[in-house]
Motif scaffolding. Structure first.
Motif, PDB file in Angstrom:
ATOM      1  N   ALA A   1       0.843  -1.197   0.000  1.00  0.00           N
ATOM      2  CA  ALA A   1       0.000   0.000   0.000  1.00  0.00           C
ATOM      3  C   ALA A   1       0.880   1.249   0.000  1.00  0.00           C
TER       4      ALA A   1
ATOM      5  N   ALA B   1      -4.255   0.530  -1.541  1.00  0.00           N
ATOM      6  CA  ALA B   1      -3.646  -0.797  -1.635  1.00  0.00           C
ATOM      7  C   ALA B   1      -4.171  -1.511  -2.876  1.00  0.00           C
TER       8      ALA B   1
ATOM      9  N   ASN C   1      -6.320  -0.278   8.033  1.00  0.00           N
ATOM     10  CA  ASN C   1      -5.062  -0.956   7.717  1.00  0.00           C
ATOM     11  C   ASN C   1      -5.160  -2.475   7.779  1.00  0.00           C
TER      12      ASN C   1
ATOM     13  N   HIS D   1      -6.650  -4.176   4.370  1.00  0.00           N
ATOM     14  CA  HIS D   1      -6.105  -4.025   3.016  1.00  0.00           C
ATOM     15  C   HIS D   1      -5.551  -5.330   2.442  1.00  0.00           C
TER      16      HIS D   1
ATOM     17  N   ARG E   1      -8.768  -3.610  -4.967  1.00  0.00           N
ATOM     18  CA  ARG E   1      -7.992  -2.418  -4.628  1.00  0.00           C
ATOM     19  C   ARG E   1      -8.810  -1.630  -3.621  1.00  0.00           C
TER      20      ARG E   1
END
Length: 292
Positions: free
Chosen positions: A13, A30, A56, A59, A68
């Protein structure tokens, strides 16, 4: 307040400023995992006092499913700029139009996911114009105003922000949280003394917190209006939630004809409490809500 384990973007990412017709917004972007068939793009909106880093943990597992994922700081939130003292800049309709501009900048119809306050902003964006979106996922985000106890807490925060600096409010919150933890017999403390959490708090604009906190306390029920929008919906929550009762989220899902997922072992932030189960549930829904 959400507490992501780390503010470092996950492998693969990158963090940058997404340029849109309504200004720049800080994102963590990401790509789909290498060797996996791309399944599309998702735009992720964080909740009150949160940030893009709250996503986070999602991802990598979502990248492995071909998605994505672009997590964004809203206007005045953490690393996205905004006025410090102009609450009108954070009216819900303004934030909704920001989301439409973010989706446009990504250049393709997106799966839209909003956590808590982010869910209500996402709903407002879809009600303004649903055409940039393939689906809407409401994560721990209810039909109207937050629960009574949470409204009291938000009111206390708004009152404090009116007379104290952000640093003074942070210190007061830490002291109150620590006292409540001691009285409750817990051993892990309240707001810990992590510099990254403090930095996020100090970087967020006071007007953003005051305006969006007010929104959470007065948000009307717009479920019937949303149910007329021709998009697939998904309501996700932890098995426990003190911001909107889980039974209320169940009822909202039924009114929307939405897919309903309860993440066991999670509370108000399934994205950080149980990220693998949450990512699996979200990707399973997106797989069936992709482009025709």
């Amino acid at each position: 307040m959400s507490r992501p384990a780390t503010f470092v973007p996950p492998p693969g990412a990158r963090a940058y400023a997404l340029r849109t017709a309504r200004g720049e917004f800080a994102v963590v972007d990401a790509p789909a995992a290498e060797g996996v068939e791309p399944r599309g793009v998702a735009l992720l909106l964080p909740g009150f006092t949160g940030s893009k880093e709250d996503f986070n943990p999602l991802h990598v597992p979502l990248a492995e499913r071909g998605y994505r994922t672009v997590a964004v700081d809203g206007r005045g939130q953490y690393e996205s700029d905004g006025p410090s003292d102009d609450e009108s800049a954070y009216a819900q309709e303004e934030l909704a139009r920001d989301v439409l501009a973010q989706a446009e900048a990504l250049g393709t119809p997106v799966q839209l996911l909003g956590h808590s306050l982010g869910g209500q902003i996402a709903r407002a964006a879809v009600l303004t114009d649903h055409s940039p979106f393939l689906s809407l996922t409401l994560m721990a985000s209810g039909p109207a105003q937050i629960a009574d106890e949470q409204r009291e807490r938000v009111k206390l925060l708004r009152d404090a922000l009116a007379v104290l600096s952000m640093a003074e409010v942070w210190d007061a919150m830490r002291a109150m949280d620590a006292q409540a933890t001691v009285e409750g017999g817990a051993l892990d403390g309240g707001l810990d003394d992590r510099e990254d959490l403090r930095h996020r708090w100090l970087s967020t604009k006071p007007a953003q917190l005051i305006a969006t906190g007010r929104q959470l306390c007065v948000e009307p029920d717009r479920v019937a209006e949303l149910a007329t929008v021709p998009l697939p919906f998904h309501v996700v929550s932890g098995a426990l939630d003190d911001t909107w009762p889980v039974t209320l989220l169940d009822e909202m899902a039924a009114r929307l004809g939405a897919r309903r997922t309860i993440i066991e072992g999670a509370e108000h932030s399934p994205n950080t409490d149980q990220p693998l189960a949450t990512a699996r549930a979200v990707a399973d829904f997106w797989d069936g809500a992709g482009p025709p």
